[in-house]
Scaffold this motif. Structure first.
Motif, PDB file in Angstrom:
ATOM      1  N   ASN A   1       0.857  -1.079   0.058  1.00 49.50           N
ATOM      2  CA  ASN A   1       0.146  -0.073   0.216  1.00 49.50           C
ATOM      3  C   ASN A   1       1.030   1.284   0.022  1.00 49.50           C
ATOM      4  OD1 ASN A   1      -2.089   2.170   0.243  1.00 49.50           O
ATOM      5  ND2 ASN A   1      -2.264   1.436   2.534  1.00 49.50           N
ATOM      6  N   PRO A   2       0.894   2.011  -1.195  1.00 49.66           N
ATOM      7  CA  PRO A   2       0.072   1.895  -2.442  1.00 49.66           C
ATOM      8  C   PRO A   2       1.034   0.854  -3.442  1.00 49.66           C
ATOM      9  CG  PRO A   2       1.208   3.894  -2.504  1.00 49.66           C
ATOM     10  CD  PRO A   2       1.640   3.279  -1.156  1.00 49.66           C
TER      11      PRO A   2
ATOM     12  N   ARG B   1       4.606  -4.125   3.701  1.00 51.71           N
ATOM     13  CA  ARG B   1       4.676  -4.434   5.275  1.00 51.71           C
ATOM     14  C   ARG B   1       4.141  -5.661   5.470  1.00 51.71           C
ATOM     15  NH1 ARG B   1       3.556   0.878   7.199  1.00 51.71           N
ATOM     16  NH2 ARG B   1       1.374   0.820   6.410  1.00 51.71           N
TER      17      ARG B   1
ATOM     18  N   ASP C   1       5.273   0.705  -1.340  1.00 56.92           N
ATOM     19  CA  ASP C   1       5.513   0.213   0.047  1.00 56.92           C
ATOM     20  C   ASP C   1       4.817  -1.124   0.313  1.00 56.92           C
ATOM     21  OD1 ASP C   1       5.894   0.750   2.888  1.00 56.92           O
ATOM     22  OD2 ASP C   1       4.152   1.733   3.230  1.00 56.92           O
TER      23      ASP C   1
END
Ligand code: ADP
Ligand code: MG
Length: 231
Positions: A212-213, A227, A225
């Motif tokens: 995201n995004p 995670r 990004d």
């Protein structure tokens, strides 16, 4: 051992549940997911050198196991156009991180290519206690955050199911292009969903994954990004 296993076992050894962005992106790359190019800088001098090699503009981001949401900590600076801006941003990001969390462990600052704007999508995975690894898809910004326009499927998904996910969100027509925005590469988005499905099925120790995004281009996608949270 492959890179993904190495990164996960290293995090375990350090008793870290949240992987760093660079670690999550390295895992993504191993699964064929295209991400923004990045390099870790430990000093402002190093940051400027990497930026020169990367080509301007660049983005700088904080790297800390104690900072999960980087922008909340003033840890992301985009569109840096020259050495001076990079040096200033490097110091500002460290200062912001300190203000945000005085005892945050700072690994350094990630210098990245600045991705060209495009329609933003979000791909997630969450390990549901009942259904197991579950995938999420939506369009970025207000569509997910305000309108909750998202769709879920239990992994693993077939190509057919991945394609269904993409067309089933209300915002899907935006991916067909509008005004000055060209149509997005839906096949590449489908491939990305399949890669994420494989990644979380191969690694049941992943509790949450969040891309995201992701920028959806006319040709291909780029993950800006990433995670990953371990169990
Ligand atoms: P976080 O979600 O941890 O706050 P992100 O890495 O998602 O941090 O960065 C915040 C925002 O900055 C992104 O949503 C995106 O709009 C922008 N951004 C971050 N990295 C890049 C990049 N490499 N190229 C272009 N825009 C970026
Ligand atoms: Mg983000």
């Amino acid at each position: 051992m492959n890179k993904t296993d190495k990164i996960i076992s290293q995090a375990r050894k350090e008793d870290r549940k949240a992987l760093l962005e660079a670690e999550a992106k390295t895992i993504c790359s191993e699964y064929g997911i295209t991400t923004t190019k990045f390099s870790l800088a430990k000093s402002e001098k190093e940051a400027a050198k990497i930026a020169d090699q990367t080509g301007y503009p660049v983005v700088l981001k904080i790297v800390s196991p104690d900072i999960i949401h980087k922008s909340d900590a003033g840890g992301v600076m985009v569109n840096l156009k020259n050495k001076e801006e990079v040096t200033a941003a490097f110091n500002k990001i460290l200062e912001n991180a300190k203000t945000y969390k005085a005892d945050a462990k700072i690994v350094g600052v990630l210098v990245q290519e600045m991705a060209k704007p495009a329609t933003e999508i979000i791909i997630g995975a969450i390990k549901d206690p009942q259904f197991g690894q579950t995938l999420m898809f939506g369009l970025g910004g207000i569509f997910v955050e305000i309108l909750k326009d998202v769709t879920f499927r239990v992994a693993p998904i077939t190509e057919q199911e991945a394609a269904e996910m993409v067309v089933s969100v209300k915002a899907f027509p935006l991916l067909n292009g509008y005004r000055n925005t060209p149509p997005a590469d839906v096949k590449a988005i489908v491939d990305l969903l399949m890669s994420v499905s494989k990644l979380v099925m191969d690694h049941p120790e992943i509790k949450e994954l969040d891309l995201n995004p992701v920028l959806a281009y006319e040709k291909g996608t780029k993950t800006v990004d990433a995670r990953i949270i371990l169990e």
